[in-house]
Motif scaffolding. Structure first.
Motif, short mmCIF file in Angstrom:
data_model
loop_
_atom_site.label_atom_id
_atom_site.label_comp_id
_atom_site.label_asym_id
_atom_site.label_seq_id
_atom_site.Cartn_x
_atom_site.Cartn_y
_atom_site.Cartn_z
N GLU A 35 23.24 39.87 -4.13
CA GLU A 35 24.72 40.15 -3.84
C GLU A 35 24.95 40.27 -2.25
N LYS A 36 26.18 39.95 -1.85
CA LYS A 36 26.57 40.11 -0.39
C LYS A 36 26.47 41.66 -0.06
N HIS B 182 24.02 33.60 -4.88
CA HIS B 182 24.46 34.96 -5.63
C HIS B 182 24.75 34.48 -7.24
N GLU C 219 20.97 40.17 2.60
CA GLU C 219 21.79 40.38 1.21
C GLU C 219 20.98 41.43 0.37
N GLU D 64 25.34 29.30 -0.87
CA GLU D 64 25.83 30.75 -1.20
C GLU D 64 26.38 30.91 -2.42
#
Length: 258
Positions: free
Chosen positions: A256-257, A237, A4, A233
């Motif tokens: 963030e992804k 985030h 990430e 998840e």
């Protein structure tokens, strides 16, 4: 393992192990080679504290028990490793700098091939500056070479960072640029009345912080079956506060992804 982006939204202060021996200075955490980093324990503690207010039912499952009921959680968190470091140049805004060592650590942790770059050249992603001299404050970078960030092996960059304002410097130069980009803020305590010398200020000390816009790579993996992984998840985030001095505006981060 899932990787990430961890991006500083405000200055972030994680105290160094030798902070207590630095007198009036409170430096950031660094490794022995002076690389700034985020210990996994610091990130875990910050996320756990946040989850206790928002996802209390999942805290022990995700992070493990506490005190007399210590047990491993279902989520294992990795360290935060720098990838891009902002340096502000008056009149020109921020440039984000990195080096091959940082970029190839990203490639390794994200299970990608190493970047094939000349480690002795200064590369820049603004084509108008090809073969030009660029000044980052007092640092003179001569004959920088243009490198398209999206052709061939793409440079790893989060979407929030402008891809035309990237500079890759030799590994030996990165610590100078880290020092250049650090946030340094004096903290003071005031007397109600002047002392015998007429001073109103006492306990002057300095605090270092990762600069807003600093980009780190972090990772997490699971131990066995994770309950409510979608909630994890979504929680991960969200915005979080990391390190000390959050009460005076330090510490806000975004994960963030990639």
């Amino acid at each position: 393992m899932t990787t990430e982006w961890l991006i500083c939204q405000e200055p972030v202060h994680i105290g160094g192990a030798d902070s207590s021996s630095r007198g009036n200075n409170n430096p950031i955490f660094r490794l022995s080679d002076r690389t700034p980093a985020i210990p996994g324990s610091s990130l875990r503690g910050a996320l756990r504290e946040h989850a206790e207010h928002t996802h209390a039912n999942f805290v022990n499952h995700w992070f493990g028990g506490q005190d007399n009921a210590i047990s491993p959680g279902a989520i294992a968190l990795g360290w935060g490793w720098p990838v891009w470091w902002p340096v502000h140049v008056l009149g020109y805004g921020n440039w984000w700098v990195s080096c091959l060592q940082w970029l190839n650590r990203f490639q390794q942790l994200s299970q990608q091939s190493p970047l094939n770059l000349d480690r002795n050249k200064v590369l820049i992603t603004d084509n108008s500056l090809n073969n030009q001299t660029v000044y980052l404050r007092w640092l003179k970078l001569e004959k920088v070479q243009y490198r398209n960030p999206n052709e061939g092996q793409k440079l790893p960059v989060p979407s929030s960072i402008p891809s035309d304002r990237l500079i890759i410097v030799p590994d030996t130069s990165i610590n100078l640029l880290v020092d250049m980009g650090l946030v340094r803020q004096p903290r003071v305590s005031l007397f109600d009345q002047p002392d015998e010398k007429g001073n109103l200020v006492k306990n002057l000390f300095g605090v270092e912080g990762f600069p807003p816009g600093a980009v780190f790579l972090t990772s997490w993996t699971t131990r066995g079956q994770v309950q409510n992984v979608e909630d994890w998840e979504k929680f991960l985030h969200d915005e979080h506060y990391l390190g000390g001095l959050w009460s005076v505006g330090f510490g806000r981060i975004l994960i963030e992804k990639i």
